[in-house]
Design a protein around this motif. Structure first.
Motif, PDB file in Angstrom:
ATOM      1  N   GLN A 164      -8.450  -3.658 -18.943  1.00  0.00           N
ATOM      2  CA  GLN A 164      -8.178  -4.748 -19.872  1.00  0.00           C
ATOM      3  C   GLN A 164      -9.278  -5.820 -19.823  1.00  0.00           C
ATOM      4  O   GLN A 164      -9.819  -6.238 -20.841  1.00  0.00           O
ATOM      5  CB  GLN A 164      -6.837  -5.376 -19.557  1.00  0.00           C
ATOM      6  CG  GLN A 164      -6.503  -6.494 -20.514  1.00  0.00           C
ATOM      7  CD  GLN A 164      -5.009  -6.717 -20.594  1.00  0.00           C
ATOM      8  OE1 GLN A 164      -4.253  -6.154 -19.821  1.00  0.00           O
ATOM      9  NE2 GLN A 164      -4.592  -7.536 -21.519  1.00  0.00           N
ATOM     10  N   LYS A 168     -12.127  -6.522 -22.700  1.00  0.00           N
ATOM     11  CA  LYS A 168     -12.154  -7.866 -23.286  1.00  0.00           C
ATOM     12  C   LYS A 168     -13.539  -8.495 -23.170  1.00  0.00           C
ATOM     13  O   LYS A 168     -13.979  -9.223 -24.047  1.00  0.00           O
ATOM     14  CB  LYS A 168     -11.100  -8.759 -22.641  1.00  0.00           C
ATOM     15  CG  LYS A 168      -9.740  -8.533 -23.285  1.00  0.00           C
ATOM     16  CD  LYS A 168      -8.732  -9.556 -22.864  1.00  0.00           C
ATOM     17  CE  LYS A 168      -7.403  -9.273 -23.570  1.00  0.00           C
ATOM     18  NZ  LYS A 168      -6.292 -10.001 -22.996  1.00  0.00           N
ATOM     19  N   GLU A 210      -1.929  -0.426 -25.603  1.00  0.00           N
ATOM     20  CA  GLU A 210      -1.510  -1.844 -25.501  1.00  0.00           C
ATOM     21  C   GLU A 210      -2.697  -2.787 -25.655  1.00  0.00           C
ATOM     22  O   GLU A 210      -2.616  -3.811 -26.342  1.00  0.00           O
ATOM     23  CB  GLU A 210      -0.865  -2.140 -24.141  1.00  0.00           C
ATOM     24  CG  GLU A 210       0.421  -1.397 -23.867  1.00  0.00           C
ATOM     25  CD  GLU A 210       0.350  -0.605 -22.577  1.00  0.00           C
ATOM     26  OE1 GLU A 210       0.364  -1.224 -21.501  1.00  0.00           O
ATOM     27  OE2 GLU A 210       0.271   0.630 -22.646  1.00  0.00           O
ATOM     28  N   ILE A 211      -3.798  -2.419 -25.003  1.00  0.00           N
ATOM     29  CA  ILE A 211      -4.989  -3.281 -25.061  1.00  0.00           C
ATOM     30  C   ILE A 211      -5.500  -3.366 -26.503  1.00  0.00           C
ATOM     31  O   ILE A 211      -5.835  -4.432 -27.004  1.00  0.00           O
ATOM     32  CB  ILE A 211      -6.089  -2.751 -24.118  1.00  0.00           C
ATOM     33  CG1 ILE A 211      -5.603  -2.834 -22.674  1.00  0.00           C
ATOM     34  CG2 ILE A 211      -7.391  -3.522 -24.279  1.00  0.00           C
ATOM     35  CD1 ILE A 211      -6.382  -2.004 -21.697  1.00  0.00           C
ATOM     36  N   ASP A 214      -3.247  -5.516 -28.510  1.00  0.00           N
ATOM     37  CA  ASP A 214      -3.455  -6.912 -28.125  1.00  0.00           C
ATOM     38  C   ASP A 214      -4.682  -7.506 -28.834  1.00  0.00           C
ATOM     39  O   ASP A 214      -4.687  -8.666 -29.237  1.00  0.00           O
ATOM     40  CB  ASP A 214      -3.624  -6.946 -26.593  1.00  0.00           C
ATOM     41  CG  ASP A 214      -3.797  -8.334 -26.069  1.00  0.00           C
ATOM     42  OD1 ASP A 214      -3.181  -9.245 -26.662  1.00  0.00           O
ATOM     43  OD2 ASP A 214      -4.540  -8.535 -25.081  1.00  0.00           O
ATOM     44  N   ASP A 216      -5.994  -6.237 -31.566  1.00  0.00           N
ATOM     45  CA  ASP A 216      -5.959  -5.820 -32.971  1.00  0.00           C
ATOM     46  C   ASP A 216      -7.096  -4.846 -33.299  1.00  0.00           C
ATOM     47  O   ASP A 216      -7.786  -4.966 -34.311  1.00  0.00           O
ATOM     48  CB  ASP A 216      -6.022  -7.058 -33.887  1.00  0.00           C
ATOM     49  CG  ASP A 216      -5.494  -6.741 -35.277  1.00  0.00           C
ATOM     50  OD1 ASP A 216      -4.794  -5.710 -35.403  1.00  0.00           O
ATOM     51  OD2 ASP A 216      -5.812  -7.486 -36.223  1.00  0.00           O
TER      52      ASP A 216
END
Ligand SMILES: Nc1ncnc2c1ncn2[C@@H]1O[C@H](COP(=O)(O)OP(=O)(O)OP(=O)(O)O)[C@@H](O)[C@H]1O
Length: 256
Positions: A164, A168, A210-211, A214, A216
Motif C-alpha cells: 500500500q 502510494k 482494495e488499494i 482506495d 480510484d
C-alpha cells in the motif's frame, strides 16, 4: 502540487505517438517482465513498439529479447537494436563493453544518458514507447517525468505487506509530476500448481483490489509466477510468449 518542466526535444528522425512509463515502488517485483509482456502483446497486435530500458544500473530488457550486440551510432545519433519480433530496444547494455560491465556513474551522468535515449536515438515511427524505469522514486524516474512527454504510467507491484505504502509513493510521485496513472499490475500474484491447478499465494494474500479502489485506479492484471515465462526470458525469446493476464492493460493502452 504539480511541477512543470521543459521537455527534452525528441530525435528529429523519430515520431513517437505514446510514451508509457512502467514504474515500481521497489525492486524485485518483475517490472521489466511486465514491461516486456506489454510490449510483446502490443507488437503482436501490429503496433510499432519500442522499449527504452531506463533501468541504467540494472538493465534486463536486451537479454529477454536475445539481444547481445552493440548499438550502432555515428557519434551524433544512435540506432536502437531491433529484436526478432521487430521491437526496437535501447539499453545501456548495448553501449557498454560487455554485458558484465557495471555502470558506476553518478546521478547526473545517468540522467544525461536517459535524456540521450530520447533525443539521440533514432526510434523512427513508434506507436508505443515503453520506458522501463528503475525501481523507486529516485533520479531516473524524476528525469523521465521531467524530460519526456510521458502520457501515463503503469505501476507494477507484488503482493506483500508494504504494498500500500509503495504503490502510494509511486502514485503520489506521478501526481506531483502531473502524469496520469493508467492502472496497477500485480506480478507474482500466485503460483498455479501444475498438478492440481490450485492457486498458491506465494507472497501472501493480495490486497491490490482494495488499494486500487482506495486510489480510484484500475487493476490491469494479476500475473501468476509461471516458470515457462522465466524460461522464455532466460532463453532470450520472451516475445514468443502469450500473456493473457495483461489483457486489461492492453485494452487500456489501446484506449489512450
Ligand atoms: N510472473 C513471472 N513468472 C515467471 N518469471 C517471472 C515473472 N516475473 C518475472 N519473472 C522473471 O524473474 C526475473 C526477474 O524479473 P525482472 O527482471 O522483470 O525484474 P526484477 O529483477 O525482479 O526487478 P525489477 O522489478 O526491478 O525489474 C526474470 O528472469 C523474469 O523473467
Amino acid at each position: 502540487m504539480a511541477i512543470k518542466f521543459q521537455k527534452e526535444p525528441m530525435n528529429a528522425h523519430s515520431s513517437i505517438k505514446h510514451v508509457i512509463g512502467v514504474v515500481s515502488g521497489k525492486g524485485g517485483v518483475g517490472k521489466s517482465f511486465v514491461t516486456a509482456s506489454m510490449a510483446a502483446a502490443m507488437r503482436k497486435k501490429g503496433y510499432e513498439v519500442g522499449i527504452m530500458d531506463a533501468d541504467i544500473t540494472g538493465p534486463s530488457i536486451p537479454k529477454m529479447y536475445g539481444i547481445h550486440g552493440k548499438a550502432v551510432g555515428d557519434g551524433k545519433e544512435i540506432l536502437p537494436a531491433v529484436a526478432e519480433d521487430g521491437t526496437r530496444i535501447m539499453s545501456v547494455n548495448l553501449l557498454v563493453d560487455t554485458e558484465e560491465t557495471p555502470v558506476v556513474w553518478r546521478g547526473p551522468v545517468v540522467a544525461g544518458v536517459v535524456k540521450q535515449f530520447w533525443s539521440d536515438v533514432v526510434w523512427g515511427d513508434i506507436d508505443y514507447l515503453f520506458v522501463d524505469m528503475p525501481p523507486g522514486t529516485g533520479d531516473v524516474p524524476l528525469t523521465v517525468f521531467q524530460s519526456l512527454p510521458v502520457e501515463g504510467i503503469i505501476i507494477v507491484t507484488s503482493p506483500q505487506e508494504l504494498v500500500q505504502m509503495i504503490v502510494k509513493k509511486a502514485y503520489n510521485m506521478a501526481g506531483m509530476m502531473n502524469v496520469p496513472v493508467l492502472g496497477i499490475v500485480e506480478n507474482y500474484s500466485y503460483l498455479k500448481c501444475p498438478d492440481c491447478g490450485k492457486e498458491i499465494s506465494l507472497f501472501g494474500e493480495s490486497h491490490i483490489d482494495e488499494i486500487a479502489a482506495d486510489l480510484d485506479l484500475s487493476v490491469l492484471g494479476k500475473l501468476p509466477l509461471d516458470p515457462a515465462y522465466a524460461k522464455a526470458a532466460d532463453a532470450g525469446q520472451f516475445y514468443t510468449m502469450d500473456n493473457p493476464y495483461i489483457a486489461k492493460a492492453i485494452e487500456a493502452l489501446e484506449q489512450i
